[in-house]
Motif scaffolding. Structure first.
Motif, mmCIF file in Angstrom:
data_model
loop_
_atom_site.group_PDB
_atom_site.id
_atom_site.type_symbol
_atom_site.label_atom_id
_atom_site.label_comp_id
_atom_site.label_asym_id
_atom_site.label_seq_id
_atom_site.Cartn_x
_atom_site.Cartn_y
_atom_site.Cartn_z
ATOM 1 N N LEU A 1 18.256 2.501 -0.112
ATOM 2 C CA LEU A 1 18.427 2.978 1.261
ATOM 3 C C LEU A 1 18.011 4.429 1.435
ATOM 4 C CD1 LEU A 1 21.854 1.338 2.230
ATOM 5 C CD2 LEU A 1 19.556 0.606 2.906
ATOM 6 N N LEU A 2 18.294 5.272 0.431
ATOM 7 C CA LEU A 2 18.094 6.705 0.592
ATOM 8 C C LEU A 2 16.808 7.223 -0.046
ATOM 9 C CD1 LEU A 2 21.746 7.971 -0.032
ATOM 10 C CD2 LEU A 2 20.622 7.428 2.136
ATOM 11 N N VAL A 3 16.233 6.483 -0.982
ATOM 12 C CA VAL A 3 15.027 6.951 -1.672
ATOM 13 C C VAL A 3 13.821 6.070 -1.336
ATOM 14 C CG1 VAL A 3 13.975 7.455 -3.903
ATOM 15 C CG2 VAL A 3 16.409 7.896 -3.553
ATOM 16 N N LEU A 4 13.962 4.773 -1.581
ATOM 17 C CA LEU A 4 12.819 3.876 -1.421
ATOM 18 C C LEU A 4 12.487 3.614 0.049
ATOM 19 C CD1 LEU A 4 10.726 2.071 -2.794
ATOM 20 C CD2 LEU A 4 12.422 0.235 -2.822
ATOM 21 N N LEU A 5 13.490 3.290 0.859
ATOM 22 C CA LEU A 5 13.243 2.912 2.250
ATOM 23 C C LEU A 5 12.567 4.020 3.052
ATOM 24 C CD1 LEU A 5 13.520 0.676 4.323
ATOM 25 C CD2 LEU A 5 15.797 1.541 4.887
ATOM 26 N N PRO A 6 13.024 5.281 2.978
ATOM 27 C CA PRO A 6 12.311 6.323 3.737
ATOM 28 C C PRO A 6 10.857 6.493 3.296
ATOM 29 C CG PRO A 6 14.490 7.090 3.076
ATOM 30 C CD PRO A 6 14.248 5.810 2.342
ATOM 31 N N ALA A 7 10.595 6.268 2.005
ATOM 32 C CA ALA A 7 9.232 6.462 1.508
ATOM 33 C C ALA A 7 8.278 5.385 2.009
ATOM 34 C CB ALA A 7 9.242 6.485 -0.025
ATOM 35 N N ILE A 8 8.764 4.165 2.140
ATOM 36 C CA ILE A 8 7.878 3.070 2.557
ATOM 37 C C ILE A 8 8.028 2.741 4.045
ATOM 38 C CG2 ILE A 8 7.903 2.065 0.253
ATOM 39 C CD1 ILE A 8 9.835 -0.043 1.258
ATOM 40 N N ALA A 9 8.800 3.537 4.770
ATOM 41 C CA ALA A 9 8.999 3.281 6.201
ATOM 42 C C ALA A 9 7.690 3.249 6.981
ATOM 43 C CB ALA A 9 9.950 4.326 6.798
ATOM 44 N N SER B 1 0.838 -1.203 0.000
ATOM 45 C CA SER B 1 0.000 0.000 0.000
ATOM 46 C C SER B 1 0.869 1.247 0.000
ATOM 47 C CB SER B 1 -0.920 -0.008 1.222
ATOM 48 O OG SER B 1 -1.815 -1.101 1.172
ATOM 49 N N ALA B 2 1.973 1.231 0.769
ATOM 50 C CA ALA B 2 2.892 2.369 0.766
ATOM 51 C C ALA B 2 3.560 2.526 -0.592
ATOM 52 C CB ALA B 2 3.935 2.188 1.862
ATOM 53 N N LEU B 3 3.903 1.426 -1.232
ATOM 54 C CA LEU B 3 4.539 1.486 -2.548
ATOM 55 C C LEU B 3 3.592 2.039 -3.612
ATOM 56 C CD1 LEU B 3 6.518 -1.879 -2.582
ATOM 57 C CD2 LEU B 3 7.494 0.418 -2.750
ATOM 58 N N GLN B 4 2.294 1.770 -3.455
ATOM 59 C CA GLN B 4 1.348 2.281 -4.439
ATOM 60 C C GLN B 4 1.256 3.798 -4.403
ATOM 61 O OE1 GLN B 4 -2.181 0.125 -3.366
ATOM 62 N NE2 GLN B 4 -1.693 -1.639 -4.649
ATOM 63 N N THR C 1 9.072 8.150 -10.308
ATOM 64 C CA THR C 1 9.997 9.060 -10.990
ATOM 65 C C THR C 1 11.171 9.435 -10.090
ATOM 66 O OG1 THR C 1 8.671 10.971 -10.291
ATOM 67 C CG2 THR C 1 8.161 9.990 -12.436
ATOM 68 N N LEU C 2 10.992 9.305 -8.776
ATOM 69 C CA LEU C 2 12.108 9.579 -7.865
ATOM 70 C C LEU C 2 13.239 8.579 -8.073
ATOM 71 C CD1 LEU C 2 10.135 10.350 -4.563
ATOM 72 C CD2 LEU C 2 11.177 11.987 -6.145
ATOM 73 N N VAL C 3 12.889 7.343 -8.358
ATOM 74 C CA VAL C 3 13.907 6.328 -8.625
ATOM 75 C C VAL C 3 14.645 6.665 -9.919
ATOM 76 C CG1 VAL C 3 14.301 3.887 -9.116
ATOM 77 C CG2 VAL C 3 12.643 4.562 -7.378
ATOM 78 N N VAL D 1 -0.201 7.659 15.665
ATOM 79 C CA VAL D 1 0.375 8.984 15.917
ATOM 80 C C VAL D 1 1.612 9.207 15.055
ATOM 81 C CG1 VAL D 1 1.520 10.422 17.634
ATOM 82 C CG2 VAL D 1 -0.575 9.192 18.228
ATOM 83 N N PHE D 2 2.501 8.211 15.028
ATOM 84 C CA PHE D 2 3.717 8.351 14.218
ATOM 85 C C PHE D 2 3.382 8.422 12.734
ATOM 86 C CE2 PHE D 2 6.043 6.586 17.965
ATOM 87 C CZ PHE D 2 6.883 7.684 18.134
ATOM 88 N N ALA D 3 2.380 7.660 12.309
ATOM 89 C CA ALA D 3 1.985 7.696 10.896
ATOM 90 C C ALA D 3 1.473 9.074 10.510
ATOM 91 C CB ALA D 3 0.923 6.628 10.623
ATOM 92 N N ARG D 4 0.687 9.692 11.401
ATOM 93 C CA ARG D 4 0.177 11.030 11.114
ATOM 94 C C ARG D 4 1.316 12.051 11.065
ATOM 95 N NH1 ARG D 4 -5.323 12.316 11.934
ATOM 96 N NH2 ARG D 4 -6.619 10.503 12.333
ATOM 97 N N GLN D 5 2.289 11.915 11.973
ATOM 98 C CA GLN D 5 3.419 12.837 11.977
ATOM 99 C C GLN D 5 4.247 12.709 10.702
ATOM 100 O OE1 GLN D 5 5.505 11.998 15.619
ATOM 101 N NE2 GLN D 5 4.124 13.221 16.882
ATOM 102 N N ARG D 6 4.449 11.445 10.264
ATOM 103 C CA ARG D 6 5.247 11.238 9.050
ATOM 104 C C ARG D 6 4.539 11.765 7.817
ATOM 105 N NH1 ARG D 6 6.635 6.151 11.610
ATOM 106 N NH2 ARG D 6 4.802 5.248 10.622
#
Length: 541
Positions: free
Chosen positions: A459-467, A434-437, A442-444, A535-540
């Motif tokens: 590590l620097l593009v994909l992982l932070p986005a789907i964390a 769901s996060a990947l969708q 284009t960032l990749v 809470v963390f999801a809303r902050q992110r």
């Protein structure tokens, strides 16, 4: 491919044990089909099959009927109230099913809360038998499985174009015509998808029928366990397991043909859309008010067990009573004094840690890797990954029990940890996918164009986005492990038994305030974990 580790893991610890169990059904010395003939010829087995499919069908029908008023109410109120109503649905949804079943037993027993209130008000003169019969099973199972229909239905209601409703009203359509000829057809697919999940889950249900049902409500899961534990009849147990697995596969195949695996389990959770502007917010008719009131009463039904079990755990009496005569910490102190409760909690935490690490790693890799697949191969991989969510847990427990007994994995934490990883990995897979969708590919391409290698991109593009998806999946994995009873009953011994197994044993023997206390703590822990994640999801975001 990144999805290979999870596929191999599921083939070894899910598909293979189930296949071996099914093959047992054809290995009877009396003949290849002797075990299946016994399912028909033995009255108790035949009654068990009839009860299994009959109860599963009734629970599915009840869940769909009760879900419509709740989903309508959630979609027809303002954003803030929709958030509160969504929380009222999700709170019991992620609270331990064993805790909710325990609460219902306390509520519905002969001199429980409901009978006591009715007797006090003079509504009845003799207590009503609510449990240890069909009504108890239907109440308990519907309460556990109802949110599986509410959430997709809510998404369908939010997707209805308000202009269609206004046009139908301007053309003179009555509220009943609008409901029957417009709303129902537009929401039927979501209702069927939710109903399919409920039916498949109900086929293999074990805890609620075992604790709240009687002899007539003995279902296939109980008969599978009885044949293995009491009679050592693996052939009949395999036949029961094969029938329930095949029935689940048929229903899953139909649902897949209608909407695909993503229609059942994929995509962003409907709860994530609570609060957005939707098409159902409009002036409410008299019929709408009636449906809304029904939805409110059903929400009360969902919340009632959670609201009642906490106060009862504070009572000073050695017997459960509501309201409690006076408040005391005694039953909570008992939990920390008795070593079996501390050991069971420690075992649950260790198994949960194994599950979180394994399920998060395998589920995340599979979610990233499945995007590279196409066509029938992708469908097959996705179907395999989500199958542990719908296959009867009792069949998996028995299959793993047979395999792990030879590997001496029944006395520690690793055997149960592997079994829980099978159950939890699909939740991680769905959360990360769901996060990947929502991830901009284009960032990749931009990072690659700037000279970044695959490792740096990951590590620097994909992982932070789907964390956020990874953390949500890890929490769901822990909750899944911490809530499991069925696998714990077969894959642990007295020293390694988990907290849910100990609660189940206590409820089976005698319910006292200490059981209510530990159930309250488990419910509070689950709510706290999910609230922190929210809470963390809303902050992110």
């Amino acid at each position: 491919m990144a999805c290979i580790p999870l596929v191999v893991f599921l083939l070894l610890f899910f598909a293979y044990p189930l296949a071996r169990l099914c093959l047992f059904s054809f290995s009877d010395p009396a003949g290849a089909l002797a075990a299946y003939r016994r399912l028909i010829d033995v009255p108790a087995y035949r009654a068990g099959l009839e009860a299994t499919f009959g109860i599963a069908g009734l629970v599915t029908l009840l869940s769909i009927c009760l879900a419509y008023p709740v989903a309508y109410l959630m979609a027809s109120v303002g954003p803030r109230l929709a958030v509160l109503l969504g929380g009222a649905v999700l709170l019991p949804f992620w609270t331990s099913s064993l805790v909710r079943t325990t609460a219902w037993i306390i509520l519905l027993q002969r001199y429980g809360v409901i009978n006591s209130v009715l007797l006090h008000l003079g509504v009845i003169r003799v207590p009503i038998t609510f449990i240890y019969n069909l009504s108890g099973v239907l109440i308990g199972m519907t309460h556990v499985l109802l949110p599986f229909v509410v959430l997709p239905l809510y998404g369908a209601f939010r997707g209805i174009d308000r202009g269609l409703l206004d046009a139908a009203e301007n053309l003179g359509a009555s509220p009943w015509s609008i409901w029957w000829r417009l709303i129902l057809p537009l929401t039927a697919r979501s209702a069927c998808a939710g109903g399919a999940i409920v039916f498949m889950s109900a086929l293999g249900y074990y805890v609620t029928p075992a604790l709240m049902g009687g002899a007539r409500e003995t279902m296939a899961a109980q008969l599978i366990a009885s044949n293995v534990e009491d009679q050592l009849d693996w052939f009949t147990a395999g036949a029961f397991a094969t029938v329930t697995i095949l029935a689940s596969l048929v229903v899953f195949g139909i649902a897949q043909a209608l909407g695909g695996p993503q229609g059942l389990f994929g995509g962003p959770a409907p709860a994530a859309r609570i609060g957005r502007q939707g098409g159902m917010t409009r002036r409410r008719s008299f019929g709408g008010w009636m449906v809304g009131i029904c939805g409110g009463l059903i929400l009360l039904y969902l919340l009632l067990p959670i609201l009642i079990i906490g106060p009862m755990s504070w009572g000073g009496s050695p017997f459960l009573a509501f309201p409690p005569d006076h408040l005391t910490w005694h039953w909570y102190r008992v939990l920390f004094v008795r070593p079996q409760w501390r050991l069971a909690l420690w075992n649950s935490l260790q198994v949960g840690a194994i599950t979180v690490v394994g399920a998060t790693l395998l589920g995340t890799l599979a979610a990233v890797g499945v995007g590279a697949l196409r066509g029938s191969l992708r469908t097959a991989v996705e179907s395999l990954i989500v199958m542990p969510m719908i296959a009867p847990a009792i069949a998996l427990a028995i299959g793993l029990y047979y395999e792990f007994a030879r590997l001496h994995l029944l006395s520690g934490h690793w055997g149960l940890g592997l079994g829980h990883t099978v159950l939890a990995a699909p939740f991680v897979f769905i959360a990360v996918r769901s996060a990947l969708q929502r991830f901009d590919l284009t960032l990749v391409d931009a990072a690659a164009g700037l000279g970044a290698g695959p490792l740096r991109i990951g590590l620097l593009v994909l992982l932070p986005a789907i964390a956020p998806g990874i953390s949500a999946g890890a929490i769901f994995a822990f909750v899944t492990s911490f809530d499991d009873v069925v696998l714990s009953l077969f894959l642990t011994d007295v020293r390694s038994r988990t907290l849910p197994r100990l609660i189940y044993e206590a409820v089976s023997q005698d319910i006292n305030p200490s059981v209510a206390a530990v159930s309250t703590l488990v419910a509070l822990a689950t709510v706290l974990i999910l609230s922190v994640n929210l809470v963390f999801a809303r902050q992110r975001s």
